[in-house]
Design a protein around this motif. Structure first.
Motif, mmCIF file in Angstrom:
data_model
loop_
_atom_site.group_PDB
_atom_site.id
_atom_site.type_symbol
_atom_site.label_atom_id
_atom_site.label_comp_id
_atom_site.label_asym_id
_atom_site.label_seq_id
_atom_site.Cartn_x
_atom_site.Cartn_y
_atom_site.Cartn_z
ATOM 1 N N ASN A 11 0.851 -1.323 -0.066
ATOM 2 C CA ASN A 11 -0.041 -0.107 0.077
ATOM 3 C C ASN A 11 1.108 1.357 0.022
ATOM 4 O OD1 ASN A 11 -1.462 2.353 1.032
ATOM 5 N ND2 ASN A 11 -3.132 0.934 1.904
ATOM 6 N N ALA A 12 0.978 1.939 -1.224
ATOM 7 C CA ALA A 12 1.793 2.922 -1.215
ATOM 8 C C ALA A 12 1.596 4.376 -0.192
ATOM 9 C CB ALA A 12 2.085 3.491 -2.513
ATOM 10 N N VAL A 13 0.143 4.323 0.072
ATOM 11 C CA VAL A 13 -0.345 5.398 0.841
ATOM 12 C C VAL A 13 0.239 5.188 2.175
ATOM 13 C CG1 VAL A 13 -2.250 6.597 1.610
ATOM 14 C CG2 VAL A 13 -2.223 6.110 -0.700
ATOM 15 N N SER A 14 -0.111 4.048 2.735
ATOM 16 C CA SER A 14 0.411 3.706 4.192
ATOM 17 C C SER A 14 1.812 3.433 4.332
ATOM 18 C CB SER A 14 -0.489 3.054 4.739
ATOM 19 O OG SER A 14 -0.344 1.377 4.053
ATOM 20 N N GLY A 15 2.633 2.752 3.238
ATOM 21 C CA GLY A 15 3.787 2.363 3.297
ATOM 22 C C GLY A 15 3.844 0.964 3.859
ATOM 23 N N GLU A 16 2.660 0.184 3.998
ATOM 24 C CA GLU A 16 2.705 -0.918 4.474
ATOM 25 C C GLU A 16 2.662 -2.185 3.515
ATOM 26 O OE1 GLU A 16 -0.164 -2.237 8.120
ATOM 27 O OE2 GLU A 16 -1.015 -2.647 6.000
ATOM 28 N N ASP A 55 5.648 -2.158 8.316
ATOM 29 C CA ASP A 55 5.622 -0.698 7.931
ATOM 30 C C ASP A 55 6.911 -0.554 7.274
ATOM 31 O OD1 ASP A 55 5.500 1.841 7.839
ATOM 32 O OD2 ASP A 55 5.251 2.589 9.533
ATOM 33 N N LEU A 56 6.867 -0.445 5.874
ATOM 34 C CA LEU A 56 8.351 -0.052 5.183
ATOM 35 C C LEU A 56 8.746 1.504 4.943
ATOM 36 C CD1 LEU A 56 7.717 -2.527 2.031
ATOM 37 C CD2 LEU A 56 9.103 -2.894 4.402
ATOM 38 N N ARG A 57 7.822 2.440 5.444
ATOM 39 C CA ARG A 57 8.317 3.777 5.469
ATOM 40 C C ARG A 57 9.421 3.802 5.860
ATOM 41 N NH1 ARG A 57 2.970 5.945 8.036
ATOM 42 N NH2 ARG A 57 3.444 4.337 9.378
ATOM 43 N N PRO A 58 10.066 3.747 7.251
ATOM 44 C CA PRO A 58 11.591 3.722 7.561
ATOM 45 C C PRO A 58 12.590 3.241 6.517
ATOM 46 C CG PRO A 58 10.321 3.015 9.396
ATOM 47 C CD PRO A 58 9.425 2.990 8.038
ATOM 48 N N HIS A 59 12.284 2.166 5.895
ATOM 49 C CA HIS A 59 13.275 1.681 5.135
ATOM 50 C C HIS A 59 13.273 2.326 3.684
ATOM 51 C CE1 HIS A 59 13.714 -1.340 7.934
ATOM 52 N NE2 HIS A 59 12.236 -1.772 7.811
ATOM 53 N N VAL A 60 12.099 2.700 3.424
ATOM 54 C CA VAL A 60 11.905 3.597 2.082
ATOM 55 C C VAL A 60 12.714 4.744 2.091
ATOM 56 C CG1 VAL A 60 10.422 4.578 0.429
ATOM 57 C CG2 VAL A 60 9.955 2.307 1.070
ATOM 58 N N GLU A 61 12.478 5.353 3.602
ATOM 59 C CA GLU A 61 13.177 6.744 3.424
ATOM 60 C C GLU A 61 14.895 6.661 3.609
ATOM 61 O OE1 GLU A 61 13.481 10.648 3.811
ATOM 62 O OE2 GLU A 61 11.628 9.540 3.360
ATOM 63 N N THR A 62 15.194 5.445 4.370
ATOM 64 C CA THR A 62 16.541 5.354 4.333
ATOM 65 C C THR A 62 17.253 5.044 3.143
ATOM 66 O OG1 THR A 62 16.488 4.109 6.843
ATOM 67 C CG2 THR A 62 18.413 3.625 5.439
#
Length: 70
Positions: A11-16, A55-62
């Protein structure tokens, strides 16, 4: 022996990242585990489905920061 199978969905919106349509196979010689699986297999599958999320948001940001700084 426990085998899990499912379909990854992002889910690109939630980063999940989650796993949908989770199925599992339990192969054991332990009679108690086989009986428990026969009676509670549906609940086990539902629990696996609910918990198979990340939750992949931290990994995507890194990764973004590493690419930007490269």
């Amino acid at each position: 022996d426990l085998t899990l199978q499912g379909r990854p969905a992002y889910n690109a919106v939630s980063g999940e990242l989650r796993v949908e349509d989770v199925q599992y196979a339990l192969r054991t010689g332990n009679l108690l585990l086989r009986i428990g699986n026969a009676f509670a297999g549906g609940r086990v599958r539902a629990m696996l489905q609910q918990r198979a999320r990340m939750d992949l948001r931290p990994h995507v940001e890194t990764a973004r920061n590493a690419l930007r700084d490269a």
